[in-house]
Design an enzyme around this catalytic site. Structure first.
Site, mmCIF file in Angstrom:
data_model
loop_
_atom_site.group_PDB
_atom_site.id
_atom_site.type_symbol
_atom_site.label_atom_id
_atom_site.label_comp_id
_atom_site.label_asym_id
_atom_site.label_seq_id
_atom_site.Cartn_x
_atom_site.Cartn_y
_atom_site.Cartn_z
ATOM 1 N N ASN A 9 0.878 -1.175 0.000
ATOM 2 C CA ASN A 9 0.000 0.000 0.000
ATOM 3 C C ASN A 9 0.913 1.221 0.000
ATOM 4 O O ASN A 9 1.455 1.586 1.042
ATOM 5 C CB ASN A 9 -0.897 -0.033 1.244
ATOM 6 C CG ASN A 9 -1.694 1.254 1.414
ATOM 7 O OD1 ASN A 9 -1.788 2.070 0.492
ATOM 8 N ND2 ASN A 9 -2.276 1.427 2.603
ATOM 9 N N LYS A 11 0.197 4.227 -0.280
ATOM 10 C CA LYS A 11 -0.435 5.439 0.280
ATOM 11 C C LYS A 11 -0.171 6.620 -0.653
ATOM 12 O O LYS A 11 -0.033 6.420 -1.865
ATOM 13 C CB LYS A 11 0.047 5.690 1.711
ATOM 14 C CG LYS A 11 -0.077 4.423 2.571
ATOM 15 C CD LYS A 11 0.011 4.661 4.038
ATOM 16 C CE LYS A 11 -0.150 3.317 4.768
ATOM 17 N NZ LYS A 11 -0.183 3.472 6.217
ATOM 18 N N HIS A 98 -9.595 1.318 4.534
ATOM 19 C CA HIS A 98 -8.338 1.503 5.268
ATOM 20 C C HIS A 98 -8.592 2.483 6.417
ATOM 21 O O HIS A 98 -9.365 3.429 6.276
ATOM 22 C CB HIS A 98 -7.248 2.034 4.335
ATOM 23 C CG HIS A 98 -5.900 2.034 4.975
ATOM 24 N ND1 HIS A 98 -5.508 3.016 5.854
ATOM 25 C CD2 HIS A 98 -4.874 1.154 4.903
ATOM 26 C CE1 HIS A 98 -4.285 2.726 6.284
ATOM 27 N NE2 HIS A 98 -3.883 1.607 5.722
ATOM 28 N N GLU A 100 -7.019 4.905 7.505
ATOM 29 C CA GLU A 100 -6.785 6.327 7.186
ATOM 30 C C GLU A 100 -7.982 6.917 6.448
ATOM 31 O O GLU A 100 -8.295 8.103 6.609
ATOM 32 C CB GLU A 100 -5.482 6.466 6.385
ATOM 33 C CG GLU A 100 -4.261 6.250 7.284
ATOM 34 C CD GLU A 100 -3.048 5.657 6.583
ATOM 35 O OE1 GLU A 100 -2.977 5.694 5.348
ATOM 36 O OE2 GLU A 100 -2.165 5.126 7.288
ATOM 37 N N GLU A 169 -5.896 -4.743 10.394
ATOM 38 C CA GLU A 169 -4.854 -3.751 10.637
ATOM 39 C C GLU A 169 -5.177 -2.959 11.905
ATOM 40 O O GLU A 169 -5.956 -1.998 11.845
ATOM 41 C CB GLU A 169 -4.756 -2.777 9.456
ATOM 42 C CG GLU A 169 -4.391 -3.419 8.148
ATOM 43 C CD GLU A 169 -3.732 -2.423 7.196
ATOM 44 O OE1 GLU A 169 -2.609 -2.691 6.757
ATOM 45 O OE2 GLU A 169 -4.333 -1.367 6.933
ATOM 46 N N GLY A 175 2.065 2.322 10.779
ATOM 47 C CA GLY A 175 3.043 3.398 10.653
ATOM 48 C C GLY A 175 3.694 3.804 11.965
ATOM 49 O O GLY A 175 4.360 4.831 12.047
ATOM 50 N N SER A 211 2.955 -2.076 10.471
ATOM 51 C CA SER A 211 4.384 -2.146 10.779
ATOM 52 C C SER A 211 5.005 -3.517 10.499
ATOM 53 O O SER A 211 5.880 -3.976 11.233
ATOM 54 C CB SER A 211 4.650 -1.718 12.231
ATOM 55 O OG SER A 211 4.291 -0.360 12.414
HETATM 56 P P1 PGA Z 1 2.577 0.269 7.709
HETATM 57 O O1 PGA Z 1 1.121 0.514 7.036
HETATM 58 O O2 PGA Z 1 3.093 -1.022 7.149
HETATM 59 O O3 PGA Z 1 3.393 1.461 7.261
HETATM 60 O O4 PGA Z 1 2.366 0.234 9.172
HETATM 61 C C1 PGA Z 1 0.259 -0.548 6.805
HETATM 62 C C2 PGA Z 1 -0.997 -0.023 6.149
HETATM 63 O O5 PGA Z 1 -1.433 1.070 6.489
HETATM 64 O O6 PGA Z 1 -1.587 -0.702 5.295
#
Ligand code: PGA
Length: 247
Positions: A9, A11, A98, A100, A169, A175, A211
């Site tokens: 992803n 982003k 997601h 976000e 998640e 993140g 992460s």
């Molecule tokens: P990350 O993000 O691996 O940077 O923690 C995962 C995601 O948001 O899909």
């Protein structure tokens, strides 16, 4: 049979020049690999880069997709992108729900469900994300939250649930560098798997995200109900992403 899947992803990251190098390295690394069948990888890129991903990956074993989709098929929805449009650019996957999107763009459970439904109707594979916040985990409501989020999607898509992918998640792990332990993740995955089985979708790929790095992927992916990962930051480095995909 449950396949293994690792999805990047990106982003809101990327630029034409750096994408070209990244896509080429991922495609080259994955085609050279001697992975057993049943393993797949994909990258979900920002909309403007779909044409670039399509050109770079069409003749490779790497699939691509988008990070969101409209719940509507067409019409006066300024700024939105339909599932049919994504299909025209060769997308196989699209992430929906997601955290976000839920947090910053107010995607409610019903909206996420409608997006998953629109994706499936167009022939795309939605990767439906669920996950609790730190506050919800501390309050002991993790199961309630993820089952509510998943239930909304299952109610909307019916039997088509067997054609989607689900990603757990935990919001507190995205993140942050703070990964769920394999045991914490497995516990939630088992709950989700049971609910999916009730909906006739017990065999779909259930990904963990938050992460994931090359050095913790193996322990996570070794768990019984974890079929791969949804990778944010680490998917922007070809070597790291490929190491995760091989874990
Ligand atoms: P990350 O993000 O691996 O940077 O923690 C995962 C995601 O948001 O899909």
């Amino acid at each position: 049979m449950r396949g293994k899947l690792v999805v990047g992803n990106w982003k809101m990251n990327g630029a034409l020049a750096t994408n070209a190098a990244l896509l080429e390295a991922i495609a080259a690394g994955w085609s050279e690999s001697t992975e057993p069948p049943g393993r797949a990888i994909a990258v979900c890129v920002p909309y403007p880069y779909l044409v670039q991903a399509q050109a770079a990956l069409s003749l490779t074993r790497v699939a691509w997709g988008a990070q969101d989709v409209s719940e509507h098929a067409a019409g006066a929805y300024t700024g939105e992108v339909s599932a049919g449009m994504l299909l025209e650019f060769g997308c196989r996957y699209v992430i929906v729900g997601h955290s976000e999107r839920r947090q910053f763009f107010c995607d409610a459970d019903e909206t996420v469900a409608a997006k998953a439904k629109a994706a499936l109707a167009a022939g795309l594979v939605p990767i439906a994300c669920v996950g609790e916040t730190a506050t919800e985990r501390d309050a002991g409501t993790t199961e309630t939250v993820v089952l509510r989020q998943l239930g909304a999607v299952l109610d909307a898509v019916g039997r088509d649930a067997a054609r989607m992918v689900v990603a757990y998640e935990p919001v507190w792990a995205i993140g942050t560098g703070r990964t769920a332990t394999p045991e914490q993740a497995q516990a939630v995955h088992a709950t989700l798997r049971t609910r999916l089985a009730q909906a006739g979708a017990g065999d779909i790929a259930l990904l963990y995200g938050g992460s994931v790095k090359a050095d913790n992927a193996q322990a996570l992916f070794a768990m019984r109900d974890i079929d791969g990962g949804l990778i944010g930051g680490a998917s922007l480095k070809a070597r790291e992403f490929l190491a995760i995909a091989r874990a």
